[in-house]
Design an enzyme around this catalytic site. Structure first.
Site, PDB file in Angstrom:
ATOM      1  N   GLU A   1      -0.998  -5.621   8.699  1.00 62.51           N
ATOM      2  CA  GLU A   1      -0.418  -5.061   9.619  1.00 62.51           C
ATOM      3  C   GLU A   1      -0.783  -5.311  11.242  1.00 62.51           C
ATOM      4  O   GLU A   1      -2.044  -5.220  11.251  1.00 62.51           O
ATOM      5  CB  GLU A   1      -0.423  -3.635   9.575  1.00 62.51           C
ATOM      6  CG  GLU A   1       0.416  -3.032   8.345  1.00 62.51           C
ATOM      7  CD  GLU A   1       0.601  -1.434   8.292  1.00 62.51           C
ATOM      8  OE1 GLU A   1       0.166  -0.503   9.081  1.00 62.51           O
ATOM      9  OE2 GLU A   1       0.923  -1.019   7.088  1.00 62.51           O
TER      10      GLU A   1
ATOM     11  N   ASP B   1       0.772  -1.137  -0.030  1.00 66.98           N
ATOM     12  CA  ASP B   1      -0.073   0.059   0.002  1.00 66.98           C
ATOM     13  C   ASP B   1       0.946   1.285  -0.114  1.00 66.98           C
ATOM     14  O   ASP B   1       0.273   2.509  -0.081  1.00 66.98           O
ATOM     15  CB  ASP B   1      -1.044   0.008   1.068  1.00 66.98           C
ATOM     16  CG  ASP B   1      -0.263   0.092   2.558  1.00 66.98           C
ATOM     17  OD1 ASP B   1       1.045   0.107   2.720  1.00 66.98           O
ATOM     18  OD2 ASP B   1      -1.030   0.174   3.527  1.00 66.98           O
ATOM     19  N   SER B   2       2.087   1.097   0.071  1.00 68.27           N
ATOM     20  CA  SER B   2       3.081   2.211  -0.097  1.00 68.27           C
ATOM     21  C   SER B   2       2.858   2.794  -1.689  1.00 68.27           C
ATOM     22  O   SER B   2       3.562   3.887  -1.798  1.00 68.27           O
ATOM     23  CB  SER B   2       4.667   1.544  -0.079  1.00 68.27           C
ATOM     24  OG  SER B   2       4.858   0.518  -0.804  1.00 68.27           O
TER      25      SER B   2
ATOM     26  N   ASP C   1      -1.278  -6.216  -0.656  1.00 66.26           N
ATOM     27  CA  ASP C   1      -1.319  -5.634   0.756  1.00 66.26           C
ATOM     28  C   ASP C   1      -2.524  -5.223   1.249  1.00 66.26           C
ATOM     29  O   ASP C   1      -3.148  -4.140   0.560  1.00 66.26           O
ATOM     30  CB  ASP C   1      -0.215  -4.606   0.937  1.00 66.26           C
ATOM     31  CG  ASP C   1       0.352  -4.123   2.176  1.00 66.26           C
ATOM     32  OD1 ASP C   1       0.264  -4.678   3.190  1.00 66.26           O
ATOM     33  OD2 ASP C   1       1.097  -3.189   2.019  1.00 66.26           O
TER      34      ASP C   1
ATOM     35  N   GLU D   1       9.657  -4.480  10.442  1.00 61.68           N
ATOM     36  CA  GLU D   1       9.981  -3.291  10.077  1.00 61.68           C
ATOM     37  C   GLU D   1      10.652  -2.306  11.048  1.00 61.68           C
ATOM     38  O   GLU D   1       9.833  -2.120  12.020  1.00 61.68           O
ATOM     39  CB  GLU D   1       8.629  -2.637   9.296  1.00 61.68           C
ATOM     40  CG  GLU D   1       9.188  -1.263   8.587  1.00 61.68           C
ATOM     41  CD  GLU D   1       8.185  -0.470   7.930  1.00 61.68           C
ATOM     42  OE1 GLU D   1       7.048  -1.216   7.377  1.00 61.68           O
ATOM     43  OE2 GLU D   1       8.368   0.505   7.483  1.00 61.68           O
TER      44      GLU D   1
ATOM     45  N   LYS E   1      -0.811  -9.523   2.876  1.00 63.40           N
ATOM     46  CA  LYS E   1      -0.187  -9.081   4.271  1.00 63.40           C
ATOM     47  C   LYS E   1      -0.983  -8.319   4.934  1.00 63.40           C
ATOM     48  O   LYS E   1      -1.717  -7.277   4.194  1.00 63.40           O
ATOM     49  CB  LYS E   1       1.171  -8.285   3.732  1.00 63.40           C
ATOM     50  CG  LYS E   1       1.999  -7.743   4.837  1.00 63.40           C
ATOM     51  CD  LYS E   1       3.302  -7.224   4.528  1.00 63.40           C
ATOM     52  CE  LYS E   1       3.332  -5.820   4.030  1.00 63.40           C
ATOM     53  NZ  LYS E   1       2.692  -4.658   4.956  1.00 63.40           N
TER      54      LYS E   1
HETATM   55  O1  KIV Z   1       3.433  -1.174   1.638  1.00 64.41           O
HETATM   56  C1  KIV Z   1       4.510  -1.456   1.902  1.00 64.41           C
HETATM   57  O2  KIV Z   1       5.323  -1.255   0.684  1.00 64.41           O
HETATM   58  C2  KIV Z   1       4.864  -1.931   3.141  1.00 64.41           C
HETATM   59  C3  KIV Z   1       6.420  -1.934   3.404  1.00 64.41           C
HETATM   60  C4  KIV Z   1       6.498  -0.688   3.882  1.00 64.41           C
HETATM   61  C5  KIV Z   1       6.534  -3.007   4.350  1.00 64.41           C
HETATM   62  O3  KIV Z   1       4.130  -2.488   3.797  1.00 64.41           O
END
Ligand code: KIV
Length: 282
Positions: free
Chosen positions: A117, A46-47, A85, A184, A115
């Site tokens: 968090e 989600d980056s 994500d 992280e 993934k």
């Molecule tokens: O969204 C992403 O790229 C991430 C990384 C910062 C670990 O979750």
């Protein structure tokens, strides 16, 4: 072409002490490059909110945006293990929401895993998604979606007390059934303890080299993301300079009449120019 890796390959790599290589990608061409480079895994993080859309953080990112980018990455890297994500508010409200949205990554974008968090606080979400038959990667330490609550984008676990909480989160993720874990921005000594203690593969982003593999954000690695560079990033090239120079050179060529040249033109077929001119006279 290398065979696409599956979850058991990552367990085997952990057992054999072979490092897993993991990188984010958000689009079709970058995914093609990642697959050609032999990455073991890709994260459609989600980056993308910051790296592709220019948001200040990851909070505004939606499920729809994630699915669009996952779908493009899957087409670019059909033989790579690709992870979707889960964006902010796609799993925070209830276990039911979490399972539904995790399923969307598989149904609409053919992801291999998702993934999300959090540690102890998302234990029931992880269990519910795993129970639905979906591979889950936990993400603890600095968790950008809750960076407000963490007091900013700060390293976690730097005191003995905080480190014990990070370890508690890691254990909760494994107990809930997640098959892998990302840590992280945590001190290497803490991440090493987690990687040694857990039986599931543990990956690092900014958590030192003693984990079972590494993740980096592709936009940092290639020097594309301009807003800031975290301490843990290693830039392997500087595409911002290369691309900006190419664009400036193009502008200069156009302004000076140096582009396009003969080789860039489609001329009329033999004898057609004269015929065309005749027609134009009528
Ligand atoms: O969204 C992403 O790229 C991430 C990384 C910062 C670990 O979750």
């Amino acid at each position: 072409m290398a065979k696409k890796k599956a979850i058991h390959d990552f367990y085997k790599m952990k057992k054999n002490g072979e490092k897993v290589t993991w990188l984010t990608s958000y689009d079709f061409p970058t995914a093609q490059f990642a697959e050609a480079a032999g990455l073991d895994m890709i994260l459609v993080g989600d980056s993308l909110g910051m790296c592709v859309y220019g948001y200040k953080g990851t909070v505004p990112v939606t499920m729809e945006q994630c699915i669009v980018h996952c779908d493009a990455v899957r087409r670019g890297a059909p033989n790579t293990f690709v992870v979707g994500d889960m964006p902010f508010m796609s799993y925070q409200i209830s276990d039911e929401d979490a399972v539904y949205n995790a399923g969307e990554f598989l149904k609409k974008a053919d992801m291999d895993a998702i993934k999300l968090e959090g540690g102890t606080r998302v234990a029931s979400r992880i269990k519910a998604i795993v129970d639905a038959g979906i591979v889950v990667i936990g993400h603890i330490g600095l968790t950008p979606q809750s960076s407000g609550a963490l007091g900013g984008h700060k390293a976690q676990g730097r005191t003995a007390e905080d480190a014990a909480m990070v370890v508690e989160d890691a254990l909760a993720v494994q107990r809930s059934g997640a098959q892998m874990l990302l840590v992280e921005a945590v001190p290497p000594e803490v991440a090493q303890y987690i990687a040694k203690t857990l039986t599931i593969p543990v990956f690092s982003i900014g958590a030192g080299k003693e984990c079972d593999g590494q993740l980096l954000i592709v936009s940092d690695l290639i020097g594309q993301f301009q807003a800031f560079t975290p301490k843990f990033v290693k830039k392997y090239c500087d595409v911002a300079t290369i691309i900006t120079k190419a664009m400036k050179d193009y502008c200069e060529d156009v302004r000076q009449g140096r582009f396009p040249e003969e080789e860039h033109c489609y001329h009329m077929k033999e004898g057609q120019k004269e015929k065309f001119m005749e027609q134009m006279k009528k």
